[in-house]
Design a protein around this motif. Structure first.
Motif, PDB file in Angstrom:
ATOM      1  N   LEU A  19       0.823  -1.204   0.000  1.00 61.86           N
ATOM      2  CA  LEU A  19       0.000   0.000   0.000  1.00 61.86           C
ATOM      3  C   LEU A  19       0.859   1.257   0.000  1.00 61.86           C
ATOM      4  N   GLY A  20       0.319   2.287  -0.652  1.00 64.55           N
ATOM      5  CA  GLY A  20       0.965   3.598  -0.665  1.00 64.55           C
ATOM      6  C   GLY A  20       0.123   4.568   0.141  1.00 64.55           C
ATOM      7  N   GLY A  21      -0.066   5.753  -0.401  1.00 63.44           N
ATOM      8  CA  GLY A  21      -0.846   6.782   0.279  1.00 63.44           C
ATOM      9  C   GLY A  21      -2.316   6.415   0.386  1.00 63.44           C
ATOM     10  N   THR A  22      -2.952   6.879   1.463  1.00 61.09           N
ATOM     11  CA  THR A  22      -4.371   6.612   1.695  1.00 61.09           C
ATOM     12  C   THR A  22      -5.089   7.925   1.939  1.00 61.09           C
ATOM     13  N   TYR A  26      -9.731   6.667  -1.343  1.00 58.54           N
ATOM     14  CA  TYR A  26      -8.849   5.832  -2.143  1.00 58.54           C
ATOM     15  C   TYR A  26      -7.591   5.445  -1.380  1.00 58.54           C
ATOM     16  N   THR A  27      -7.049   4.288  -1.739  1.00 63.57           N
ATOM     17  CA  THR A  27      -5.762   3.836  -1.240  1.00 63.57           C
ATOM     18  C   THR A  27      -4.913   3.446  -2.436  1.00 63.57           C
ATOM     19  N   GLN A  28      -3.705   3.939  -2.478  1.00 61.16           N
ATOM     20  CA  GLN A  28      -2.800   3.647  -3.570  1.00 61.16           C
ATOM     21  C   GLN A  28      -2.207   2.250  -3.388  1.00 61.16           C
ATOM     22  N   ILE A  29      -2.194   1.471  -4.465  1.00 52.95           N
ATOM     23  CA  ILE A  29      -1.563   0.147  -4.475  1.00 52.95           C
ATOM     24  C   ILE A  29      -0.257   0.290  -5.246  1.00 52.95           C
ATOM     25  N   LEU A  30       0.862   0.060  -4.566  1.00 54.06           N
ATOM     26  CA  LEU A  30       2.167   0.219  -5.198  1.00 54.06           C
ATOM     27  C   LEU A  30       2.607  -1.028  -5.950  1.00 54.06           C
ATOM     28  N   SER A  35      -2.729  -2.363 -13.087  1.00 48.28           N
ATOM     29  CA  SER A  35      -3.823  -1.503 -13.517  1.00 48.28           C
ATOM     30  C   SER A  35      -4.748  -2.284 -14.447  1.00 48.28           C
TER      31      SER A  35
END
Length: 100
Positions: A19-22, A26-30, A35
């Motif tokens: 996980l990245g930024g939340t 939304y939560t970013q998936i690194l 995609s």
């Protein structure tokens, strides 16, 4: 969890992600999924690795349509009305032929 085609059928498959930024929505998936990959993001708590799943289209408010009995039985490898097993999180009606 993601859905994965195994033997021509869709099955639940647990994929570890980074996980990245939340934010609020939304939560970013690194890493872990790509995609455009389809993911199971509702109802996954009752799923186990390899459980059958039936993909359905989603809109802003949730599922646009629920799977038909034929789709569910196909996922379970059973003719309509003969399945003795429910998909995780679903209860099959009691009675003859799977009908109430």
């Amino acid at each position: 969890m993601v859905r994965e085609a195994i033997g021509g059928q869709w099955k639940a498959h647990l994929v570890p992600v980074t996980l990245g930024g939340t934010g609020e929505r939304y939560t970013q998936i690194l890493s872990g999924i790509q995609s455009g990959e389809q993911v199971i993001y509702e109802g996954y708590r009752s799923l186990h690795e390899g459980d059958p799943v039936v993909p359905v289209p989603w809109g802003p408010e949730g599922p646009v349509a629920l799977p038909t009995a034929a789709q569910v039985n196909r996922a379970l490898n059973a003719p309509v009305g003969t399945s003795s097993h429910a998909m995780p999180g679903m209860a099959m009606p009691s009675g003859e032929g799977g009908r109430p």
